[in-house]
Write a protein that holds these residues in place. Structure first.
Motif, PDB file in Angstrom:
ATOM      1  N   ALA A   1      -1.085   3.828  -2.163  1.00  0.00           N
ATOM      2  CA  ALA A   1      -2.497   3.507  -1.936  1.00  0.00           C
ATOM      3  C   ALA A   1      -2.898   3.605  -0.469  1.00  0.00           C
ATOM      4  O   ALA A   1      -4.088   3.548  -0.167  1.00  0.00           O
ATOM      5  CB  ALA A   1      -2.790   2.094  -2.447  1.00  0.00           C
ATOM      6  N   LEU A   2      -1.935   3.775   0.419  1.00  0.00           N
ATOM      7  CA  LEU A   2      -2.250   3.872   1.840  1.00  0.00           C
ATOM      8  C   LEU A   2      -3.111   5.105   2.077  1.00  0.00           C
ATOM      9  O   LEU A   2      -2.730   6.219   1.709  1.00  0.00           O
ATOM     10  CB  LEU A   2      -0.974   3.948   2.673  1.00  0.00           C
TER      11      LEU A   2
ATOM     12  N   TYR B   1      -8.397   3.636   8.379  1.00  0.00           N
ATOM     13  CA  TYR B   1      -7.293   3.388   7.453  1.00  0.00           C
ATOM     14  C   TYR B   1      -6.092   2.801   8.196  1.00  0.00           C
ATOM     15  O   TYR B   1      -5.429   1.890   7.707  1.00  0.00           O
ATOM     16  CB  TYR B   1      -6.908   4.667   6.716  1.00  0.00           C
TER      17      TYR B   1
ATOM     18  N   ALA C   1       0.834  -1.210   0.000  1.00  0.00           N
ATOM     19  CA  ALA C   1       0.000   0.000   0.000  1.00  0.00           C
ATOM     20  C   ALA C   1       0.867   1.259   0.000  1.00  0.00           C
ATOM     21  O   ALA C   1       0.546   2.239  -0.682  1.00  0.00           O
ATOM     22  CB  ALA C   1      -0.941  -0.005   1.203  1.00  0.00           C
TER      23      ALA C   1
END
Length: 141
Positions: A36-37, A80, A31
Motif C-alpha cells: 500500500a506504500l 507519500y 504499508a
C-alpha cells in the motif's frame, strides 16, 4: 511517453536521505507488507522497490536512489514519503550534464538507465538493509 500528471519536465535520479518519523515504524512496515506504500501515486510500485533497496546508516538515516520525472524534485512522491519519513536531503545522484534525458539525447532515459549503478552498488555495501532493521524493530507486527 505521455505522463498523466504535471511532472514531466525532467527525469533525474536523486539520492534521498530520510529518517522514519517517531512512532510511524509499524505503519510504514504495514504499508510495505500490504503493498500500500504509495497507493494513488503515478510512481506505482517504485516506493516498494526503493524500500527494498534502501540502506540504514549508523545514525538511523535511510538512504535510497529514486528516479523522479518532476521539475521540482519529488513533487509527486514527497507527500507519500513525508507521511512516514522526515526527508533530510534530496540531491542529484549524478551529474545532469551526463543525463541522456537532460541533454536531449533520449527522452525518459531514466526508466532504463544504469547511470547510478555505481552509487547503488556503493550503497549496498554501506550500513544495513533498511527493511531488515524495520522488521527486527517491529517483530511483534
Amino acid at each position: 511517453m505521455n505522463r498523466p500528471y504535471p511532472c514531466y519536465i525532467a527525469s533525474v535520479r536523486y539520492l534521498v536521505k530520510g529518517r522514519v518519523r517517531m512512532g510511524n515504524e509499524s505503519a510504514l512496515l504495514r504499508a510495505i507488507d500490504q503493498d500500500a506504500l504509495g497507493n494513488g501515486s503515478i510512481a506505482g510500485d517504485e516506493y516498494l522497490y526503493d524500500m527494498e533497496q534502501a540502506r540504514l546508516n549508523e545514525t538511523g538515516v535511510a538512504q535510497w536512489v529514486e528516479t523522479c520525472f518532476c521539475d521540482l524534485p519529488l513533487a509527486e512522491e514527497r507527500p507519500y514519503w513525508e507521511e512516514y519519513f522526515e526527508l533530510l536531503s534530496v540531491k542529484d545522484a549524478h551529474s545532469r550534464r551526463n543525463c541522456r534525458h537532460e541533454n536531449g539525447t533520449e527522452p525518459w532515459a531514466c526508466c532504463d538507465c544504469d547511470c547510478t549503478k555505481k552509487l547503488e552498488e556503493k550503497l549496498r555495501t554501506q550500513g544495513t538493509p533498511f527493511l531488515n532493521m524495520l522488521r527486527s524493530q517491529n517483530s511483534d507486527f
